[in-house]
Design an enzyme around this catalytic site. Structure first.
Site, PDB file in Angstrom:
ATOM      1  N   ASN A 187       0.828  -1.202   0.000  1.00  0.00           N
ATOM      2  CA  ASN A 187       0.000   0.000   0.000  1.00  0.00           C
ATOM      3  C   ASN A 187       0.862   1.252   0.000  1.00  0.00           C
ATOM      4  O   ASN A 187       1.981   1.253   0.514  1.00  0.00           O
ATOM      5  CB  ASN A 187      -0.932   0.005   1.203  1.00  0.00           C
ATOM      6  CG  ASN A 187      -1.914  -1.148   1.149  1.00  0.00           C
ATOM      7  OD1 ASN A 187      -2.087  -1.751   0.089  1.00  0.00           O
ATOM      8  ND2 ASN A 187      -2.533  -1.458   2.259  1.00  0.00           N
ATOM      9  N   VAL A 188       0.295   2.293  -0.562  1.00  0.00           N
ATOM     10  CA  VAL A 188       1.038   3.553  -0.669  1.00  0.00           C
ATOM     11  C   VAL A 188       0.342   4.651   0.132  1.00  0.00           C
ATOM     12  O   VAL A 188       0.705   5.811   0.051  1.00  0.00           O
ATOM     13  CB  VAL A 188       1.172   3.974  -2.160  1.00  0.00           C
ATOM     14  CG1 VAL A 188       2.004   2.953  -2.925  1.00  0.00           C
ATOM     15  CG2 VAL A 188      -0.186   4.158  -2.830  1.00  0.00           C
ATOM     16  N   ASP A 189      -0.688   4.246   0.924  1.00  0.00           N
ATOM     17  CA  ASP A 189      -1.545   5.247   1.572  1.00  0.00           C
ATOM     18  C   ASP A 189      -1.005   5.786   2.896  1.00  0.00           C
ATOM     19  O   ASP A 189      -1.569   6.724   3.458  1.00  0.00           O
ATOM     20  CB  ASP A 189      -2.958   4.669   1.781  1.00  0.00           C
ATOM     21  CG  ASP A 189      -2.942   3.312   2.498  1.00  0.00           C
ATOM     22  OD1 ASP A 189      -2.107   3.117   3.398  1.00  0.00           O
ATOM     23  OD2 ASP A 189      -3.774   2.452   2.141  1.00  0.00           O
TER      24      ASP A 189
ATOM     25  N   CYS B 283       9.612  16.841  -6.684  1.00  0.00           N
ATOM     26  CA  CYS B 283       9.669  17.673  -7.888  1.00  0.00           C
ATOM     27  C   CYS B 283      10.572  17.002  -8.924  1.00  0.00           C
ATOM     28  O   CYS B 283      11.692  16.601  -8.618  1.00  0.00           O
ATOM     29  CB  CYS B 283      10.215  19.056  -7.533  1.00  0.00           C
ATOM     30  SG  CYS B 283      10.583  20.051  -8.991  1.00  0.00           S
TER      31      CYS B 283
ATOM     32  N   GLY C 209      -5.138  -9.105   3.152  1.00  0.00           N
ATOM     33  CA  GLY C 209      -5.774  -8.295   2.109  1.00  0.00           C
ATOM     34  C   GLY C 209      -4.959  -8.124   0.846  1.00  0.00           C
ATOM     35  O   GLY C 209      -4.947  -7.048   0.259  1.00  0.00           O
TER      36      GLY C 209
ATOM     37  N   HIS D 126       6.184  -0.450  -2.619  1.00  0.00           N
ATOM     38  CA  HIS D 126       5.875   0.316  -3.830  1.00  0.00           C
ATOM     39  C   HIS D 126       6.006   1.820  -3.600  1.00  0.00           C
ATOM     40  O   HIS D 126       5.422   2.615  -4.324  1.00  0.00           O
ATOM     41  CB  HIS D 126       4.467  -0.023  -4.328  1.00  0.00           C
ATOM     42  CG  HIS D 126       4.340  -1.435  -4.818  1.00  0.00           C
ATOM     43  ND1 HIS D 126       3.159  -2.136  -4.824  1.00  0.00           N
ATOM     44  CD2 HIS D 126       5.268  -2.288  -5.325  1.00  0.00           C
ATOM     45  CE1 HIS D 126       3.366  -3.356  -5.307  1.00  0.00           C
ATOM     46  NE2 HIS D 126       4.637  -3.471  -5.603  1.00  0.00           N
TER      47      HIS D 126
ATOM     48  N   ALA E 174     -10.637  -7.592   6.904  1.00  0.00           N
ATOM     49  CA  ALA E 174      -9.365  -7.470   7.615  1.00  0.00           C
ATOM     50  C   ALA E 174      -9.510  -6.790   8.985  1.00  0.00           C
ATOM     51  O   ALA E 174      -8.934  -7.248   9.974  1.00  0.00           O
ATOM     52  CB  ALA E 174      -8.371  -6.707   6.745  1.00  0.00           C
TER      53      ALA E 174
END
Ligand code: NAD
Ligand code: ZN
Length: 249
Positions: free
Chosen positions: A103-105, A128, A188, A120, A233
């Site tokens: 997850n990237v959250d 930038c 998950g 990831h 989950a």
């Protein structure tokens, strides 16, 4: 179900080196849709186009409008659920050593976990393309699309696009953790995105107990997982942590 919860809690408490591998399903109860499956982002847009680095570099405006801006809206509003909180509690109790997440959250860190390997990368920060400066995604000014740094360079998220390499240290550390764990919680994830999907196999070969927590059976369920605790989950982790706390008293 209750028996499976008790079994999982016992295996976790008996583990010497417990590691979790998490995927998009872990954040579904926080309101973040998974990419695959019903209601997933990819039902509407083509991932190999919008989530590919080549297309982002060519058409950053389109990718910001269709994909990144939408992800920002959803992630900005999200909060850790009981799955994140349960894993944070297990780390606090000294039981869970590391989370390897797809997850990237950023919700594992928000819940309080300290050792999180972001396989990831992360969507919580932007970089930038021109000067390399970083800012929090939640702080970016969205009046101009694509949003730009004061040097006029375009912001990109620090998560990886298709066509980009897995960050080297994250890959090395994940393999090390998979090799050295004796219990792996696989929460998950459909385990279809490589190379992260091979981590449960590496752990299994090293003799670890693989406990899967998923709403549905996955390609791991039959041959790789020792067993699956089927359910949402958040709900499952809350029950498991309650049992762990009883056993640890
Ligand atoms: P995935 O392959 O991990 O599949 C989602 C899995 O979650 C499925 O197996 C599904 O059965 C299960 N699931 C769904 N709801 C659940 C619930 N409430 N409880 C337990 N299990 C549940 O994920 P994907 O969506 O195919 O995405 C793969 C990649 O996309 C990830 O590697 C990640 O980089 C990225 N992604 C990240 C996020 C995020 O950061 N939250 C969200 C979507 C996609
Ligand atoms: Zn800049």
């Amino acid at each position: 179900m209750d028996d499976m919860i008790k079994k999982a809690a016992k295996d976790i408490v008996n583990g010497r080196h417990v590691v979790a591998l998490t995927g998009a399903g872990c954040s579904v109860e926080s309101g973040i849709p998974p990419f695959r499956g019903k209601g997933g982002v990819w039902e509407k847009i083509d991932p190999m186009k919008y989530a590919h680095i080549d297309y982002f570099m060519k058409e950053p405006e389109d990718v910001w409008r269709v994909l990144i801006g939408e992800m920002k809206n959803v992630i900005d509003r999200s909060k850790p659920n009981d799955a994140h909180k349960g894993l944070a509690r297990l780390e606090e109790m000294g039981i869970l050593k590391t989370i390897i997440t797809q997850n990237v959250d950023g919700l594992h860190q928000l819940a309080g976990n300290i050792d999180v390997i972001e396989f990831h990368g992360t969507f919580a920060w932007l970089r930038c393309l021109k000067c390399g400066k970083r800012i929090k995604t939640s702080d970016v000014d969205m009046t101009e699309i694509p949003p730009r740094c004061e040097c006029r360079g375009i912001w990109r998220p620090e998560c990886i696009f298709f066509g980009e390499m897995i960050p080297y240290m994250e890959l090395v550390r994940s393999r090390e953790e998979a090799l050295s764990c004796d219990v792996m919680l696989v929460i998950g994830t459909s385990a279809t995105v490589q190379p992260v999907a091979s981590m449960p196999l590496v752990a299994k070969e090293g003799g670890a107990v693989i406990i899967e927590i998923n709403a549905e059976k996955t390609p791991l369920t039959e041959y790789t997982s020792d067993y699956i605790v089927q359910g949402r989950a958040g709900q499952v982790m809350r029950s498991i942590v309650e049992e762990v706390e009883k056993l640890k008293l």
